[in-house]
Scaffold this active site. Structure first.
Site, mmCIF file in Angstrom:
data_model
loop_
_atom_site.group_PDB
_atom_site.id
_atom_site.type_symbol
_atom_site.label_atom_id
_atom_site.label_comp_id
_atom_site.label_asym_id
_atom_site.label_seq_id
_atom_site.Cartn_x
_atom_site.Cartn_y
_atom_site.Cartn_z
ATOM 1 N N GLU A 171 -4.378 9.324 13.955
ATOM 2 C CA GLU A 171 -3.930 9.131 15.341
ATOM 3 C C GLU A 171 -3.180 7.818 15.479
ATOM 4 O O GLU A 171 -2.158 7.748 16.180
ATOM 5 C CB GLU A 171 -5.130 9.149 16.303
ATOM 6 C CG GLU A 171 -5.754 10.524 16.503
ATOM 7 C CD GLU A 171 -6.551 11.007 15.297
ATOM 8 O OE1 GLU A 171 -7.062 10.157 14.537
ATOM 9 O OE2 GLU A 171 -6.643 12.237 15.100
ATOM 10 N N GLU A 178 0.838 -1.185 0.000
ATOM 11 C CA GLU A 178 0.000 0.000 0.000
ATOM 12 C C GLU A 178 0.877 1.240 0.000
ATOM 13 O O GLU A 178 0.597 2.221 -0.680
ATOM 14 C CB GLU A 178 -0.896 -0.007 1.239
ATOM 15 C CG GLU A 178 -1.787 1.205 1.314
ATOM 16 C CD GLU A 178 -2.222 1.507 2.736
ATOM 17 O OE1 GLU A 178 -3.417 1.555 2.966
ATOM 18 O OE2 GLU A 178 -1.349 1.700 3.613
#
Ligand SMILES: Cc1cc2nc3c(=O)[nH]c(=O)nc-3n(C[C@H](O)[C@H](O)[C@H](O)COP(=O)(O)OP(=O)(O)OC[C@H]3O[C@@H](n4cnc5c(N)ncnc54)[C@H](O)[C@@H]3O)c2cc1C
Lengths: 262, 367
Positions: free
Chosen positions: B351, B234
């Site tokens: 986060e 990815e």
């Protein structure tokens, strides 16, 4: 220069910079063959030396040499360099800093009358590496502190707000390093100096915050790096000015150059 | 084949083989266009470079796939998000499926004959993926029975197959992956409406779905490792495609931006450009590392943070510099702006990436 030679050189430089700064470091580097290094392997010498200046907190007047070298002039004397806001400064050679002249009291910078235009690419790359090193120095100080100090019975490093500030700092520095490593032409150098200036200022803000009161004292080393980042950011164009210049350039060109290719 | 040669030949071919999409920008049309582009590129061989011979690839370095994706994105031939899905799905099959299964299936995906999806997230398990509860229970005959629910599964409504994570035992080591046919009895797909109007993902309900034992990917308990092994793919090729796409969006904005109102407009354009340039340089270095045989790990969270930040900054700049346009006119900017809001959510939230940087790169210990 192969990897072993480079590591050896880095070691020597680091040791030299730990014991000498300013005019003394200028002399020490001359003895180590700085002029030959700059002439023969600038692509290795400049990133290495300038980054180490940042990491160790030492300083020397080498920026003059880098700019003179790019201009094809002999490596002598100090020349007026553009500073943000339309000012010009001279980075004095072999002199100590005049008190109060710049926010970073150690640097022998003096405001000067406007000088001749000089090529800026190599100088911007060098300053970018310096700012990167300064940023890494601040991050290392902050990291050590948050691991050592406890509040509420836990290390500061266990608080997510603190962790995310330091993560933000590392991301900015790593991003800037990638732009420096890829900076081959003048636009690449401009962007890399902007990224490095911005990253160093980001590091200053977050590291100062997580150091709390101790980071605001003159006894702690942080303030010296914060001052250096602020002053070096303005030299040869601040992150803000350079970013604006890049914006005007792509607006006029109606297209954003893809500077690196696979 | 070297990269420069590949790029030059590919460009020449694309110049004479027009694969431009039609005017219909519905999701159905996008998916159909994607299949058309894949079929054509596969037929001409381009789509087979950078893949191993075991799945009928033509070999060569993986970076050729990044070059192909960059051309596809730069020419706007296929929607880049769904185009890049093969970059995580195919390598997973190559690493974890039985070689015969990979050899049979991967060409269908690359050749545009099938779409596949990735069923990881569940209603109760997003960031905390390892808490997933979709159960797979073995039967005496060696098959498995799967029951549970997946959510936000991109392209599930078009997919013929799914790379599905299930629970077969407690903990990280109790996650097992299967390659499931989406037409198996017991699977129900319910498309979800998205906020940007392109309903790309769906809920997938699994009710006693029988999956043959030879469809397991790897061995029982390999699922977590499989999910981790996706990341390098990815974060190399896919990211390069996306960056190329974002440069085209910046160019498009530059074509539309009137003379600036103020230097602040140049500040914004410059900052958007700088952020894109930064992630391009970083991604370039990451791919070079991969090409030299390096293993990619948690440091790719830096790439992810830079990319998500650059994407949102770019579309914030679009909104600022074309005031009122995306609010009051029906323009593709509207959907693209809204989609950019998801950049800090999918693929691991902003986060979670910062948590990884703090823990793994800065070595700050536990929270
Ligand atoms: C457009 C799109 C496409 C997607 N496609 C797919 C797909 O094809 N297949 C698939 O399996 N999934 C897919 N997803 C799902 C995606 O992976 C999840 O949305 C993502 O992992 C976040 O999970 P969540 O939505 O449950 O949010 P949550 O995990 O509930 O998080 C909500 C908020 O809490 C924060 N948070 C959570 N844990 C922590 C923590 N430990 N520390 C700090 N903050 C925390 C998050 O950062 C976030 O801001 C897609 C999502 C989107 C938006």
């Amino acid at each position: 220069m192969d990897a072993t030679e480079r590591d050896l050189l880095a070691d020597t430089l680091r040791k030299t910079m730990a014991t000498a700064t300013g005019p003394a470091l200028d002399s020490a580097l001359t003895e180590l063959g700085w002029a030959d290094l700059l002439a023969e392997a600038p692509e290795v010498a400049v990133p290495l030396v300038f980054r180490l200046l940042g990491e160790t907190g030492a300083h020397a007047s080498l920026l003059n040499d880098v700019v003179l070298h790019e201009a094809g002039r002999p490596l002598e004397g100090a020349l007026p360099l553009p500073y943000t806001g339309g000012s010009w400064v001279v980075w004095g050679r072999g002199v100590d800093a005049p008190p109060g002249a710049s926010l970073d009291g150690e640097l022998p910078l003096l405001i000067s009358p406007a000088g001749e235009p000089v090529p800026l690419g190599a100088g911007r790359r060098a300053l970018g590496w310096w700012l990167l090193g300064t940023g890494r120095a601040m991050l290392a100080l902050a990291r050590t502190h948050v691991l050592a100090r406890t509040q509420f019975g836990r290390p500061l490093a266990s608080f997510q707000a603190v962790r995310h500030r330091l993560a933000e700092t590392l991301v900015a520095l790593d991003g800037a390093e990638a732009t420096l490593a890829a900076a081959e032409d003048d636009l690449g150098a401009l962007l890399a100096k902007a990224a490095a200036g911005q990253a160093a200022l980001t590091a200053a803000r977050h590291c100062q915050q997580v150091l709390g009161g101790i980071g605001f004292t003159a006894e702690h080393d942080l303030h010296q790096h914060v001052r250096r980042a602020l002053v070096l950011d303005g030299l040869l164009g601040s992150a803000r000015e350079l970013t604006r210049e890049a914006g005007a350039l792509v607006r006029e060109g109606r297209s954003a150059p893809r500077l690196v290719q696979l | 084949m070297n990269v420069a040669e590949f790029r030059a030949d590919l460009r020449r071919w694309l110049d004479t083989n027009d694969l431009s999409p039609g005017l219909d920008d519905s999701l159905d049309a996008q998916v159909a266009q994607l299949a058309r582009v894949r079929r054509a590129l596969y037929g001409a061989g381009w789509m087979r470079y950078g893949w191993p011979a075991g799945v009928r690839g033509l070999g060569g370095p993986a970076v050729l796939r990044a070059v192909l994706g960059e051309e596809v994105a730069t020419r706007g031939l296929a929607e880049p998000g769904i185009y890049s899905m093969v970059e995580v799905l195919a390598p997973t099959m190559i690493s974890y499926a039985r070689p015969e299964l990979a050899a049979e299936m991967v060409p269908r995906l690359l050749g545009g004959r099938e779409q596949w999806c990735q069923g990881f997230s569940e209603p109760g398990s997003g960031s905390d993926l390892a808490s997933l509860t979709t159960r797979a229970v073995p039967r005496d005959d060696g098959d498995w029975v799967v029951t549970g629910q997946k959510v936000w599964t991109s392209l599930a409504q078009y997919a013929a197959r799914c790379v599905l994570l299930t629970r077969t035992a407690p903990g990280h080591a109790g996650i097992t992956a299967f390659f499931v046919d989406m037409d198996t009895p017991g699977i129900t797909v319910r498309p979800l409406r998205t906020m940007h109007g392109v309903d790309e993902f769906a809920e997938v309900f699994l009710d006693e779905v029988v999956v043959p034992g030879d469809r397991m990917l790897g061995r029982p308990g390999d699922g977590w490792q499989l999910a981790m092994d996706l990341l390098p793919h990815e974060r190399s090729t896919c990211f390069w495609h996306r960056i190329a796409h974002l440069y085209t969006r910046l160019d498009h904005l530059l074509e539309q931006t009137p003379a600036p109102d103020s230097a602040r407009d140049d500040d914004a354009l410059g900052a958007a450009f700088l952020a894109l340039h930064t992630v391009r340089c970083r991604s370039h270095a990451t791919q070079r590392r991969l090409a030299e045989g390096g293993r990619l790990g948690p440091e790719t969270s830096v790439d992810k943070i830079l990319l998500a930040t650059a994407e949102q900054q770019l579309f914030d700049t679009v909104r600022d510099l074309l005031p009122g346009v995306l609010e009051l006119t029906e323009t593709p900017w509207r959907s693209e702006y809204l989609y950019s809001r998801a950049a800090t959510i999918y693929g691991g939230t902003a986060e979670i990436q910062r948590n990884i940087v703090a823990r793994r790169l800065l070595d700050l210990g536990r929270e």
